[in-house]
Design a protein around this motif. Sequence first.
Motif, mmCIF file in Angstrom:
data_model
loop_
_atom_site.group_PDB
_atom_site.id
_atom_site.type_symbol
_atom_site.label_atom_id
_atom_site.label_comp_id
_atom_site.label_asym_id
_atom_site.label_seq_id
_atom_site.Cartn_x
_atom_site.Cartn_y
_atom_site.Cartn_z
ATOM 1 N N GLU A 169 0.947 -0.822 0.107
ATOM 2 C CA GLU A 169 -0.129 0.065 -0.111
ATOM 3 C C GLU A 169 0.678 0.959 -0.094
ATOM 4 O O GLU A 169 0.728 2.260 -0.285
ATOM 5 N N LEU A 170 2.051 1.262 0.675
ATOM 6 C CA LEU A 170 2.831 2.148 0.544
ATOM 7 C C LEU A 170 3.419 3.264 -0.587
ATOM 8 O O LEU A 170 4.083 3.833 -0.903
ATOM 9 N N ALA A 171 4.151 1.856 -1.349
ATOM 10 C CA ALA A 171 4.362 2.300 -2.628
ATOM 11 C C ALA A 171 3.162 2.837 -3.752
ATOM 12 O O ALA A 171 3.833 3.615 -4.810
ATOM 13 N N THR A 172 2.172 2.001 -3.576
ATOM 14 C CA THR A 172 0.989 3.325 -4.042
ATOM 15 C C THR A 172 0.981 4.835 -3.808
ATOM 16 O O THR A 172 0.615 5.228 -4.302
ATOM 17 N N VAL A 173 0.957 4.713 -2.764
ATOM 18 C CA VAL A 173 0.261 6.273 -1.531
ATOM 19 C C VAL A 173 1.346 6.834 -1.798
ATOM 20 O O VAL A 173 1.330 8.046 -1.716
ATOM 21 N N LEU A 174 2.760 6.703 -1.361
ATOM 22 C CA LEU A 174 3.479 7.367 -1.347
ATOM 23 C C LEU A 174 4.103 8.546 -2.273
ATOM 24 O O LEU A 174 4.486 9.691 -2.091
ATOM 25 N N PRO A 175 3.582 8.057 -3.976
ATOM 26 C CA PRO A 175 4.146 8.633 -4.640
ATOM 27 C C PRO A 175 3.179 10.181 -4.967
ATOM 28 O O PRO A 175 3.798 11.414 -5.085
ATOM 29 N N HIS A 176 2.464 9.901 -4.598
ATOM 30 C CA HIS A 176 1.140 11.120 -4.318
ATOM 31 C C HIS A 176 1.457 11.773 -2.794
ATOM 32 O O HIS A 176 1.854 13.178 -3.436
ATOM 33 N N LEU A 177 2.026 11.458 -2.659
ATOM 34 C CA LEU A 177 2.236 12.010 -0.847
ATOM 35 C C LEU A 177 3.795 12.907 -1.767
ATOM 36 O O LEU A 177 3.598 14.410 -1.260
ATOM 37 N N LEU A 178 4.508 12.883 -1.793
ATOM 38 C CA LEU A 178 5.665 13.105 -2.571
ATOM 39 C C LEU A 178 5.409 13.832 -2.940
ATOM 40 O O LEU A 178 6.024 15.593 -3.589
ATOM 41 N N ARG A 179 4.977 13.626 -4.251
ATOM 42 C CA ARG A 179 4.132 15.164 -5.348
ATOM 43 C C ARG A 179 3.677 15.981 -4.857
ATOM 44 O O ARG A 179 4.242 16.949 -5.219
ATOM 45 N N ASP A 180 2.353 15.781 -3.874
ATOM 46 C CA ASP A 180 1.474 17.227 -3.549
ATOM 47 C C ASP A 180 2.767 17.745 -2.423
ATOM 48 O O ASP A 180 2.612 19.085 -2.004
ATOM 49 N N ALA A 181 4.391 16.888 -1.758
ATOM 50 C CA ALA A 181 4.221 17.756 -0.723
ATOM 51 C C ALA A 181 5.709 18.633 -1.477
ATOM 52 O O ALA A 181 6.170 19.726 -0.774
ATOM 53 N N ASP A 182 6.186 18.262 -2.822
ATOM 54 C CA ASP A 182 6.975 19.364 -3.349
ATOM 55 C C ASP A 182 6.243 20.177 -3.871
ATOM 56 O O ASP A 182 6.131 21.872 -4.333
ATOM 57 N N ALA A 183 4.699 20.511 -3.737
ATOM 58 C CA ALA A 183 4.406 21.295 -4.925
ATOM 59 C C ALA A 183 3.750 22.433 -3.107
ATOM 60 O O ALA A 183 3.534 23.511 -3.446
ATOM 61 N N LEU A 184 4.247 22.233 -1.552
ATOM 62 C CA LEU A 184 3.543 23.484 -0.628
ATOM 63 C C LEU A 184 4.958 24.366 -0.971
ATOM 64 O O LEU A 184 6.148 23.801 -1.187
ATOM 65 N N ASP A 185 4.640 25.372 -0.256
ATOM 66 C CA ASP A 185 5.428 26.477 -0.281
ATOM 67 C C ASP A 185 6.095 25.846 1.303
ATOM 68 O O ASP A 185 5.131 26.002 2.774
ATOM 69 N N THR A 186 7.557 26.075 0.753
ATOM 70 C CA THR A 186 8.365 25.716 1.699
ATOM 71 C C THR A 186 8.994 27.038 3.217
ATOM 72 O O THR A 186 9.170 26.215 3.998
#
Length: 396
Positions: free
Chosen positions: A128-145
């Motif tokens: 399940e993590l292999a499925t979910v993580l790419p989505h989380l990482l992609r959205d995290a990159d779009a956040l204002d750091t």
Amino acid sequence: MPESSDTHIGDRLREARKRRGLTQRALASASGVSVSLIRKLEQQELRDTRMETARALAVALRLPTSALLHHGDAGEGAEPGEPWAQVRAALAAPPHAPDLAGAEPTAGGLSDALRDTERLFASDRFTELATVLPHLLRDADALDTDDARARAVRVRLLQLTGWLLTQNRQFDAAAHALDQALINAVDRLDGAATVTTQCWLLLRTGRLAEARTLAEQWADETEPRLSRATADELSTWGWLMLRMAAASVRDAREGQAADALRMAGAAAAALGREHTPGEDWLRTFGPTTVVLKSAEHESVTGRPDRVLEAASRVPIGDLRPTSNNRNRHLLDVADAHVRLRRYADAVDVLQEVRAASPQWLPQQRYARDILSRVVRRRRTLTPEMRELADAVRLPL
């Protein structure tokens, strides 16, 4: 992330909605996602959506988010490393990927999604993590750091990703995730927590001197006064000492290992109990953790009787069955039984680990080594032993 090879997210969304007896409008009302977006997903006009949107739909449908993002199981026959290709790609992708349909990611929304996902990390749910993580990482990159909360969420995600990839022998990708987590650490203790996992990565890749040096450097810089230290400070420093001890004992520096383990014990005694900083189960530290690592040291130095003596002092029933503590300790116990020719006891322990973490055990070379020694020394194998051999992927 490319769509699954079996079904589209829209198909899974439509099927789940119908199973719940909801119209598109009712689902929109329950989830806060627009009817238009739900319709476009179900009609496959859109290939993907933001993690926050997927989570909102999943909550309304009373499903895990991963059930919408992926259908089916990758299975145990997949090539090692194959499930992590999309995670590696997400880590390597440039930030600020093109906008996807659905709400723009927010620090609060991503924090909620990550909190939901942490149970998958804690229970070693790798598929399940292999499925979910790419989505989380992609959205995290779009956040204002520049936003402190967004930065903290992104660092936590990178820490967990680095830990998970280390667990699954994706060492280069793990190093990249942990480097990024350290660069963006929100404070010194947060950085030290990342370094603890970096030391583990170095240990797993045989870079013992580097692991010892890194742990020692950060332990020196974060060493607290035991009488005045906060629980978080004691936990963080204690883990660095444990990493230093682990590197030293494997590098045949038993005196240094004993000193570091003794200092970790002092930090644990000052705490007086197991402490979890900020609900981060990876950083849980205290007297029981030190006993677990003491047993590991006895295992490394080939003293199985002392491993079992230490194990007798561990409240196994009170420990969460995670690879970070209980399961790894139980492999040391199984190894001790094999060394003492108690093969049935070793198999019983391995079966216990398999029942608790079926996706974790096949990744462990240590488990294969333990079982291979059982197999070599037995004329015939019981059905349980044959099942275990298949589960840990023991070569024929």
